[in-house]
Design a protein around this motif. Structure first.
Motif, PDB file in Angstrom:
ATOM      1  N   HIS A 218      -9.177   2.110  -0.787  1.00  0.00           N
ATOM      2  CA  HIS A 218      -8.024   2.887   0.552  1.00  0.00           C
ATOM      3  C   HIS A 218      -8.679   3.942   1.310  1.00  0.00           C
ATOM      4  O   HIS A 218     -10.215   4.405   0.001  1.00  0.00           O
TER       5      HIS A 218
ATOM      6  N   ASP B   7       2.853   2.533   4.400  1.00  0.00           N
ATOM      7  CA  ASP B   7       1.992   3.461   3.312  1.00  0.00           C
ATOM      8  C   ASP B   7       2.760   4.443   3.270  1.00  0.00           C
ATOM      9  O   ASP B   7       2.905   5.332   4.470  1.00  0.00           O
TER      10      ASP B   7
ATOM     11  N   GLU C   4       1.006  -1.313   0.350  1.00  0.00           N
ATOM     12  CA  GLU C   4      -0.610  -0.153   0.116  1.00  0.00           C
ATOM     13  C   GLU C   4       0.759   1.366  -0.209  1.00  0.00           C
ATOM     14  O   GLU C   4       0.753   2.017   0.950  1.00  0.00           O
TER      15      GLU C   4
HETATM   16 MN    MN Z   1      -2.138   4.593   2.465  1.00  0.00          MN
END
Ligand code: MN
Length: 339
Positions: free
Chosen positions: A171, A299, A11
Motif C-alpha cells: 500500500h 479506499d 483496501e
Molecule cells: Mn489506501
C-alpha cells in the motif's frame, strides 16, 4: 430482479486510536513534510472517528451496498516509528482488527500490520496474525524509513508470508524523506501523485532485485489499478531485454532475472480499483492480466463509497468478470468465506 453480486472492498483504511496518538506525538518531535501533512488529517475529529471507530462505517457500507471491508492500517502506519514501538503498535492494530472481525464476521476481514523495522519480529507477527488471529493477509505501507523490501534484510518477512500463503498488500505512503523535495509542492506528495510514484518504484525494485525469483509463490497486491505499472510493462521488458542483449547487466548493477519483468505480473501480482473510478483503466488491466487478477476497492475513508460503488456496479463487464472482480477473486486470494 437478480441479486447484485456480493461486493467486497479490499483496501479499506482503519487505525487503532493508539496509533493516531503516537503519530501526533511523533509529528511534534520530528518535523517532516509527511508529518505536517498527516497531522492535519489526524487532528480532524471526523477523520479520526472514521479510522478508529470500526463499527461506525457499517452504516455507510449498508447505505451503498458494500458487503465487506478488508481492513488495513492507514499509511504510514506502524512503519513511521522506531522498531520497538512499531512492533508493539502492530500487535495492537492486529488485536483491534481481530476483535472487530469477531463482532462482525460477515462485514469485516483484515490485513495484518507488521513493522519491517524488525524483520524477525515482523515474521513472528505474520505467523501470529495468520494462524492465531486468522487474519486474511498482510499490509505493508511501502518503504520503511526510506528502505525497500528488495533489501534481503527484509526477506524473513517474505519467508513468513510464503510459508503462510499470505498475500502482501503493498500500500502507498509518502515518498521517503530523502527524495520528497520535488513532491512537496502543490500537494503532490500524497495520493495525487507521490503515493503512486513511490509504490510503483517499490514494486519495480522488488522485480528487478530478484525477489520473485527467490520467492516464486510470493503474492503481492497493488492498489490503484496496479499503480500505473500495467501501462509500463512493455517498456520494462524492452529495456531489460535490450540491456541484457548488449551485455550491460553487470556494468549497470542489474540482476539476471529468470523471466522478463512483465512475466512476474502474470503469477505474483494482483491489483485493485482503489481510488480509480473510470472504465478505460479497468478494461486495460483486465485485458493485460485477465479477470482473475483485478479486485474492487474503495479506499475508505479517503474516497467516496457512493462513487466507487456506482463505478463498479455500472462497469461494462460480463457477468462472469463482474463476479470475479466484485468478490470471487478476493474470496480466493484472501481466504474469505463465500456467503
Ligand atoms: Mn489506501
Amino acid at each position: 430482479m437478480p441479486m447484485e453480486p456480493r461486493l467486497i472492498a479490499t483496501e479499506e483504511a482503519f487505525a487503532p486510536i493508539e496509533y493516531i496518538a503516537e503519530y501526533l506525538k511523533l509529528s511534534e518531535r520530528i518535523d517532516t513534510a509527511a508529518s505536517r501533512y498527516l497531522a492535519i488529517y489526524y487532528r480532524k475529529q471526523e477523520m479520526v472517528h472514521q479510522l478508529t471507530e470500526l463499527d461506525f462505517r457499517i452504516d455507510e457500507m449498508d447505505r451503498f451496498g458494500v458487503d465487506m471491508h478488508l481492513l488495513g492500517i492507514t499509511g504510514p502506519g506502524v512503519q513511521a516509528f522506531e522498531a520497538k514501538l512499531g512492533t508493539e503498535l502492530a500487535v495492537i492494530a492486529n488485536d483491534t482488527l481481530a476483535a472487530a472481525i469477531g463482532r462482525h464476521p460477515t462485514r469485516f476481514a483484515g490485513l495484518a500490520a507488521v513493522a519491517p523495522q524488525d524483520p524477525h519480529a515482523a515474521a513472528r507477527e505474520i505467523d501470529r496474525a495468520i494462524n492465531t488471529l486468522k487474519l486474511n493477509g498482510i499490509i505493508i505501507n511501502s518503504h520503511t524509513h526510506g528502505e525497500y523490501l528488495d533489501d534481503p534484510k527484509f526477506w524473513p518477512i517474505f519467508e513468513a508470508a510464503v510459508a503462510n500463503d499470505a498475500p502482501i498488500y503493498l500500500h502507498p505512503t509518502f515518498p521517503a524523506d530523502s527524495m520528497i523535495g520535488p513532491y512537496s509542492h502543490y500537494g503532490m506528495m500524497g495520493a495525487l501523485w507521490g503515493f503512486g510514484a513511490d509504490t510503483s518504484l517499490h514494486a519495480v525494485r522488488m522485480i528487478m532485485g530478484g525477489v520473485f525469483d527467490a520467492f516464486p509463490t510470493l503474492k503481492i497486491v497493488l492498489g490503484h489499478m496496479g499503480e500505473a505499472l500495467p501501462f509500463w510493462l512493455g517498456r520494462l521488458d524492452n529495456r531489460y531485454h535490450n540491456i541484457l542483449r548488449r551485455g550491460g547487466l553487470e556494468p549497470l548493477g542489474m540482476k539476471q532475472l529468470q523471466r522478463l519483468p512483465s512475466e512476474y505480473f502474470a503469477t505474483n501480482f494482483w491489483m485493485t480499483t482503489s481510488g480509480m473510478m473510470t472504465d478505460p483503466p479497468l478494461q486495460f488491466c483486465l485485458d493485460m492480466f485477465g479477470p482473475e487478477r483485478v479486485m474492487f476497492a474503495v479506499d475508505y475513508p479517503y474516497e467516496q463509497t457512493a462513487e466507487a460503488v456506482a463505478f463498479m456496479r455500472n462497469a461494462p463487464l460480463d457477468a462472469a468478470t463482474m463476479r470475479l472482480v466484485t468478490h470471487a477473486n478476493a474470496e480466493a486470494l484472501f481466504r474469505i468465506s463465500p456467503v
